[in-house]
Scaffold this active site. Structure first.
Site, PDB file in Angstrom:
ATOM      1  N   ARG A  61       0.796  -1.223   0.000  1.00 42.02           N
ATOM      2  CA  ARG A  61       0.000   0.000   0.000  1.00 42.02           C
ATOM      3  C   ARG A  61       0.835   1.282   0.000  1.00 42.02           C
ATOM      4  O   ARG A  61       0.609   2.189  -0.802  1.00 42.02           O
ATOM      5  CB  ARG A  61      -0.893   0.088   1.256  1.00 42.02           C
ATOM      6  CG  ARG A  61      -2.184  -0.596   1.174  1.00 42.02           C
ATOM      7  CD  ARG A  61      -2.526  -1.147   2.522  1.00 42.02           C
ATOM      8  NE  ARG A  61      -1.552  -2.173   2.837  1.00 42.02           N
ATOM      9  CZ  ARG A  61      -1.661  -3.440   2.410  1.00 42.02           C
ATOM     10  NH1 ARG A  61      -2.695  -3.814   1.757  1.00 42.02           N
ATOM     11  NH2 ARG A  61      -0.722  -4.336   2.671  1.00 42.02           N
ATOM     12  N   THR A  62       1.754   1.374   0.936  1.00 42.32           N
ATOM     13  CA  THR A  62       2.420   2.660   1.144  1.00 42.32           C
ATOM     14  C   THR A  62       3.261   3.019  -0.076  1.00 42.32           C
ATOM     15  O   THR A  62       3.157   4.135  -0.603  1.00 42.32           O
ATOM     16  CB  THR A  62       3.284   2.611   2.420  1.00 42.32           C
ATOM     17  OG1 THR A  62       2.500   2.051   3.467  1.00 42.32           O
ATOM     18  CG2 THR A  62       3.755   3.986   2.816  1.00 42.32           C
ATOM     19  N   LYS A  64      25.513  -3.511   0.543  1.00 40.24           N
ATOM     20  CA  LYS A  64      26.984  -3.493   0.611  1.00 40.24           C
ATOM     21  C   LYS A  64      27.465  -2.788   1.870  1.00 40.24           C
ATOM     22  O   LYS A  64      28.650  -2.534   2.041  1.00 40.24           O
ATOM     23  CB  LYS A  64      27.548  -2.747  -0.606  1.00 40.24           C
ATOM     24  CG  LYS A  64      27.146  -3.336  -1.943  1.00 40.24           C
ATOM     25  CD  LYS A  64      27.650  -2.418  -3.064  1.00 40.24           C
ATOM     26  CE  LYS A  64      26.856  -2.598  -4.331  1.00 40.24           C
ATOM     27  NZ  LYS A  64      27.009  -1.446  -5.241  1.00 40.24           N
ATOM     28  N   ARG A 123      10.961   3.955   3.805  1.00 36.45           N
ATOM     29  CA  ARG A 123      10.608   2.981   4.854  1.00 36.45           C
ATOM     30  C   ARG A 123      11.865   2.215   5.216  1.00 36.45           C
ATOM     31  O   ARG A 123      12.644   1.813   4.342  1.00 36.45           O
ATOM     32  CB  ARG A 123       9.536   2.009   4.378  1.00 36.45           C
ATOM     33  CG  ARG A 123       9.304   0.885   5.381  1.00 36.45           C
ATOM     34  CD  ARG A 123       8.135   0.024   5.045  1.00 36.45           C
ATOM     35  NE  ARG A 123       6.883   0.740   5.218  1.00 36.45           N
ATOM     36  CZ  ARG A 123       5.680   0.168   5.114  1.00 36.45           C
ATOM     37  NH1 ARG A 123       5.588  -1.116   4.840  1.00 36.45           N
ATOM     38  NH2 ARG A 123       4.587   0.864   5.291  1.00 36.45           N
ATOM     39  N   HIS A 181       4.428   5.852  11.680  1.00 41.69           N
ATOM     40  CA  HIS A 181       3.975   5.664  10.295  1.00 41.69           C
ATOM     41  C   HIS A 181       2.965   6.792  10.022  1.00 41.69           C
ATOM     42  O   HIS A 181       1.758   6.549   9.924  1.00 41.69           O
ATOM     43  CB  HIS A 181       3.355   4.275  10.148  1.00 41.69           C
ATOM     44  CG  HIS A 181       3.091   3.831   8.743  1.00 41.69           C
ATOM     45  ND1 HIS A 181       3.227   4.666   7.643  1.00 41.69           N
ATOM     46  CD2 HIS A 181       2.683   2.629   8.252  1.00 41.69           C
ATOM     47  CE1 HIS A 181       2.912   3.982   6.550  1.00 41.69           C
ATOM     48  NE2 HIS A 181       2.584   2.754   6.894  1.00 41.69           N
TER      49      HIS A 181
END
Ligand code: CP
Length: 369
Positions: free
Chosen positions: A55-56, A84, A105, A133
């Protein structure tokens, strides 16, 4: 560290007046999407997702495309140089040369805040570990306002994982700014709301009760916010298996619910809401995702300064100005960004100096020294 752009790390970075403006703009977008289809022409959004999302990420990307802008980014840490060993700070120093705005995120708490301190463009926290959030909260607020017609005088039941549920923490922070809100916290003992949040609610005089029995809580609720027990936050599989089916909302359990109850869930759901409940007109969780896109469109325009209402550049209120380094003290939260990014200075905000209580500037965990 530098920060020249307005970012969104916590929902508290937005005033109530700004949130109301974003909701009004989302309503205007819904009424006439064509009127907004060129607002972000020639602007670029980077979606930096170090953790999975449907969704986000997709709603951010869809939002930018619907505003006439373009999108680039990655959807897992493995497809970026984080694999890395590159730090969040270095990643952001680079990406902020390429784009106009970043949605990020990350599994570590405080990662979005660190990103905002290294970015010359706005950074939007799209979820940092179990911490915050804020754009999910914007979607939640618009859903509640549209369904209930108000954001005050509501009894909100929050059910499931109140410990790691970042959407829960952001929702409570937001609802605390509206009048007449009471909470019923429905969770197993192991997944209670973190102590620092319970203390904050108590200090603010919030009407708040803990009721582990969902059916007992049901009759008084105007809004029921269901959450998933988050497998990805557990290092102990047995503990997850024991708790994962703590609450399953079925039609039967809605027997004594109000006829105008609104059932929200940030999704994804696993099995905490029976699919049979989807047919109940009180189920709002798919509508919530629809609201989320319009709120993200409004937010992108706003942070880019492309609306009539201009954002002021201000710091995320983490209290960093009063933060101190304490000899030998490291954040005790294993999910804090400062535990993996060794170059970050350990910084703590005094909460109660007499009692020796300090709060980590990145993840907000309180510690007694
Ligand atoms: N609600 C939410 O954050 O969903 P995703 O994890 O799919 O983005």
């Amino acid at each position: 560290m530098k920060k020249e752009a307005r970012s969104l790390i916590s929902i508290l970075d937005l005033s109530v007046e700004e949130i109301n403006w974003l909701m009004d703009t989302a309503d205007a977008i819904e009424a006439d999407p064509e009127a907004f289809s060129e607002v972000c022409r020639h602007k670029q959004l980077a979606t930096l997702f170090f953790e999975p999302s449907t969704r986000t990420r997709l709603s951010f990307e869809s939002s930018m495309l619907s505003l006439g802008g373009s999108v680039l980014g990655f959807s897992s840490a493995n497809s970026s140089s984080a694999a890395k060993g590159e730090s969040v700070a270095d990643t952001i120093e680079v990406v902020s040369n390429y784009v106009d705005i970043i949605a990020m995120r990350h599994p570590k708490e405080g990662a979005a805040y660190v990103a905002s301190r290294h970015s010359t463009v706005p950074v939007i926290n799209a979820g940092d570990g179990g911490h915050f959030h804020p754009t999910q909260t914007l979607a939640d607020l618009l859903t509640i306002r549209r369904k209930k017609g108000r954001l005050n005088d509501l009894c909100i039941g929050i059910c499931g994982d109140l410990k790691y549920g970042r959407t829960v923490h952001s929702l409570i922070e937001a609802m605390q700014r509206y009048e007449g809100i009471s909470y019923v916290l429905i969770s197993p003992e192991e997944l209670r709301l973190p102590e620092y949040m319970r203390q904050k609610l108590e200090a603010e005089g919030a009407s708040c009760e803990e009721e582990p029995d969902l059916e007992k809580a049901m009759p008084k609720l105007d809004v029921l916010y269901m959450t998933r027990i988050q497998k990805e936050r557990y290092s102990d599989e047995a503990e997850y298996q024991r708790l994962k089916d703590s609450y399953i909302l079925t039609e039967d359990k809605l027997r004594d619910a109000k006829p105008d109850l609104s059932i929200l869930h940030p999704l994804p759901r696993v099995n905490e809401i029976s699919v049979k409940v989807d047919e109940d007109e009180r189920a709002c969780y798919f509508y919530q995702t629809y609201c989320g896109k319009q709120m993200r469109m409004a937010l992108i325009m706003y942070l880019l300064g492309l609306s009539e209402h201009k954002p002021e550049v201000s710091k995320s209120d983490t209290g960093e100005d009063e933060a101190v380094s304490l000899s030998g003290l490291c954040c005790a939260n294993p999910a804090c960004i400062s535990t993996t990014e060794q170059e970050l200075p350990q910084r703590f905000v005094p909460v109660d100096k007499e009692k020796g209580i300090y709060r980590c500037v990145y993840c907000d965990m309180e510690m007694k020294i």
